[in-house]
Design a protein around this motif. Structure first.
Motif, PDB file in Angstrom:
ATOM      1  N   GLY A  49       0.795  -1.224   0.000  1.00 30.28           N
ATOM      2  CA  GLY A  49       0.000   0.000   0.000  1.00 30.28           C
ATOM      3  C   GLY A  49       0.825   1.272   0.000  1.00 30.28           C
ATOM      4  N   SER A  50       2.158   1.155  -0.036  1.00 30.56           N
ATOM      5  CA  SER A  50       3.030   2.330  -0.018  1.00 30.56           C
ATOM      6  C   SER A  50       3.169   2.922  -1.416  1.00 30.56           C
ATOM      7  N   ALA A  51       3.882   4.040  -1.489  1.00 27.79           N
ATOM      8  CA  ALA A  51       4.193   4.661  -2.775  1.00 27.79           C
ATOM      9  C   ALA A  51       5.368   3.974  -3.454  1.00 27.79           C
ATOM     10  N   GLY A  52       6.054   3.118  -2.733  1.00 25.97           N
ATOM     11  CA  GLY A  52       7.232   2.453  -3.285  1.00 25.97           C
ATOM     12  C   GLY A  52       8.478   3.266  -3.009  1.00 25.97           C
ATOM     13  N   PRO A  53       9.610   2.814  -3.516  1.00 21.63           N
ATOM     14  CA  PRO A  53      10.875   3.508  -3.232  1.00 21.63           C
ATOM     15  C   PRO A  53      10.873   4.924  -3.811  1.00 21.63           C
ATOM     16  N   PRO A  54      11.522   5.857  -3.112  1.00 17.93           N
ATOM     17  CA  PRO A  54      11.542   7.241  -3.589  1.00 17.93           C
ATOM     18  C   PRO A  54      12.570   7.482  -4.692  1.00 17.93           C
ATOM     19  N   THR A  55      13.261   6.462  -5.123  1.00 19.61           N
ATOM     20  CA  THR A  55      14.308   6.608  -6.138  1.00 19.61           C
ATOM     21  C   THR A  55      13.706   6.789  -7.523  1.00 19.61           C
ATOM     22  N   VAL A  56      14.149   7.831  -8.222  1.00 23.30           N
ATOM     23  CA  VAL A  56      13.701   8.113  -9.592  1.00 23.30           C
ATOM     24  C   VAL A  56      14.467   7.206 -10.552  1.00 23.30           C
ATOM     25  N   THR A  57      13.732   6.531 -11.431  1.00 11.58           N
ATOM     26  CA  THR A  57      14.354   5.648 -12.411  1.00 11.58           C
ATOM     27  C   THR A  57      14.072   6.148 -13.827  1.00 11.58           C
ATOM     28  N   LEU A  58      14.812   5.601 -14.771  1.00  6.87           N
ATOM     29  CA  LEU A  58      14.675   5.967 -16.176  1.00  6.87           C
ATOM     30  C   LEU A  58      14.322   4.733 -16.990  1.00  6.87           C
ATOM     31  N   THR A  59      13.453   4.886 -17.970  1.00  4.69           N
ATOM     32  CA  THR A  59      13.264   3.812 -18.939  1.00  4.69           C
ATOM     33  C   THR A  59      14.499   3.807 -19.842  1.00  4.69           C
ATOM     34  N   PRO A  60      14.731   2.729 -20.580  1.00  9.82           N
ATOM     35  CA  PRO A  60      15.857   2.743 -21.533  1.00  9.82           C
ATOM     36  C   PRO A  60      15.757   3.903 -22.529  1.00  9.82           C
ATOM     37  N   MET A 138       4.316   8.075 -11.478  1.00  6.22           N
ATOM     38  CA  MET A 138       4.689   8.012 -10.068  1.00  6.22           C
ATOM     39  C   MET A 138       3.490   7.543  -9.263  1.00  6.22           C
ATOM     40  N   ILE A 139       3.770   7.174  -8.027  1.00  4.53           N
ATOM     41  CA  ILE A 139       2.730   6.792  -7.091  1.00  4.53           C
ATOM     42  C   ILE A 139       2.828   7.735  -5.908  1.00  4.53           C
ATOM     43  N   THR A 140       1.674   8.175  -5.406  1.00  5.86           N
ATOM     44  CA  THR A 140       1.659   8.956  -4.174  1.00  5.86           C
ATOM     45  C   THR A 140       0.756   8.267  -3.169  1.00  5.86           C
ATOM     46  N   THR A 141       1.117   8.429  -1.910  1.00  7.08           N
ATOM     47  CA  THR A 141       0.214   8.066  -0.826  1.00  7.08           C
ATOM     48  C   THR A 141      -0.069   9.352  -0.066  1.00  7.08           C
ATOM     49  N   SER A 154      -6.209   6.884  -0.472  1.00  4.65           N
ATOM     50  CA  SER A 154      -4.902   6.921   0.183  1.00  4.65           C
ATOM     51  C   SER A 154      -3.736   6.671  -0.769  1.00  4.65           C
ATOM     52  N   ARG A 155      -3.994   6.103  -1.954  1.00  6.70           N
ATOM     53  CA  ARG A 155      -2.894   5.881  -2.905  1.00  6.70           C
ATOM     54  C   ARG A 155      -3.374   6.152  -4.321  1.00  6.70           C
ATOM     55  N   LEU A 156      -2.546   6.905  -5.065  1.00  6.74           N
ATOM     56  CA  LEU A 156      -2.854   7.251  -6.451  1.00  6.74           C
ATOM     57  C   LEU A 156      -1.682   6.899  -7.359  1.00  6.74           C
ATOM     58  N   CYS A 157      -1.998   6.405  -8.543  1.00  5.46           N
ATOM     59  CA  CYS A 157      -1.007   6.243  -9.606  1.00  5.46           C
ATOM     60  C   CYS A 157      -1.192   7.411 -10.569  1.00  5.46           C
ATOM     61  N   TRP A 158      -0.087   8.019 -10.933  1.00  2.85           N
ATOM     62  CA  TRP A 158      -0.098   9.241 -11.754  1.00  2.85           C
ATOM     63  C   TRP A 158       0.624   9.011 -13.075  1.00  2.85           C
ATOM     64  N   GLN A 159       0.086   9.620 -14.121  1.00  3.20           N
ATOM     65  CA  GLN A 159       0.757   9.792 -15.406  1.00  3.20           C
ATOM     66  C   GLN A 159       0.839  11.306 -15.574  1.00  3.20           C
ATOM     67  N   VAL A 160       2.040  11.831 -15.667  1.00  7.36           N
ATOM     68  CA  VAL A 160       2.242  13.283 -15.688  1.00  7.36           C
ATOM     69  C   VAL A 160       3.158  13.640 -16.846  1.00  7.36           C
ATOM     70  N   SER A 161       2.867  14.740 -17.481  1.00 11.51           N
ATOM     71  CA  SER A 161       3.779  15.310 -18.460  1.00 11.51           C
ATOM     72  C   SER A 161       4.240  16.647 -17.896  1.00 11.51           C
TER      73      SER A 161
END
Length: 186
Positions: A49-60, A138-141, A154-161
């Motif tokens: 139920g968390s937002a997951g790790p706070p580390t920003v990753t990159l797609t290839p 990203m995911i926010t809680t 309490s938790r949202l998945c986001w698609q942001v530009s």
């Protein structure tokens, strides 16, 4: 007597047209991103139920950009600032326009319960003059009372530009404009 009635009718019609246009714009944005479902492509939805790790990753694809490391670091610093409630650090990563539009009190209120995680930069698209468009997920809680009013969860998945611009010789993030974010409970 007929003027007030006519005015009410006009306002109702304008409201209906505005609602239709807003729905159409949201549909266009969803069509452009595709249906990502509740989980972000390339990110595993945390079971706890968390937002997951706070580390920003990159797609290839994002990693191919010559400025990928610099932009990833910038986004990471902004995520860290939001997660720690550090307004000064957030301002240091934000464009002048974005920083001027959010006071320290507004920042504290917005981020009081929010945690950002599972951030993935999908692409880094140069648009000229030191400006980039970054589609990201990203995911926010958050406390549901602090969530957007239309999705009080309490938790949202986001698609942001979002945009990154060059100001004062450094890259800065521009707060996403209205209509450039899609969010769904996840």
């Amino acid at each position: 007597m007929t003027v007030p009635i006519a005015l009410v009718v006009v306002l109702v019609v304008l409201g209906a047209v505005a609602a239709g246009l807003a729905g159409r714009a949201a549909g266009t944005a969803r069509d452009a991103l595709g249906d990502t479902g509740p989980a972000l492509a390339g990110v595993t939805l945390p079971d706890d139920g968390s937002a997951g790790p706070p580390t920003v990753t990159l797609t290839p694809t994002a990693a191919e950009s010559p400025r990928s490391a610099e932009i990833r670091d910038l986004v990471q610093r902004q995520v860290d600032a939001r997660n720690s409630g550090n307004y000064g650090a957030w301002v240091a990563t934000s464009s002048a326009t974005s920083a001027a539009s959010v006071s320290a009190a507004q920042f504290a209120d917005r981020n009081r319960t929010v945690k950002v995680g599972s951030v993935i930069l999908r692409r880094i698209d140069p648009v000229g003059d030191g400006e980039y468009v970054i589609p990201m997920g990203m995911i926010t809680t958050q406390d549901p009372a602090a969530a957007p009013q239309d999705v009080p969860v309490s938790r949202l998945c986001w698609q942001v530009s979002t945009s990154v611009v060059t100001e004062r010789g450094s890259l800065r993030i521009v707060d996403p404009m209205a209509g450039s974010s899609l969010r769904t409970p996840c």
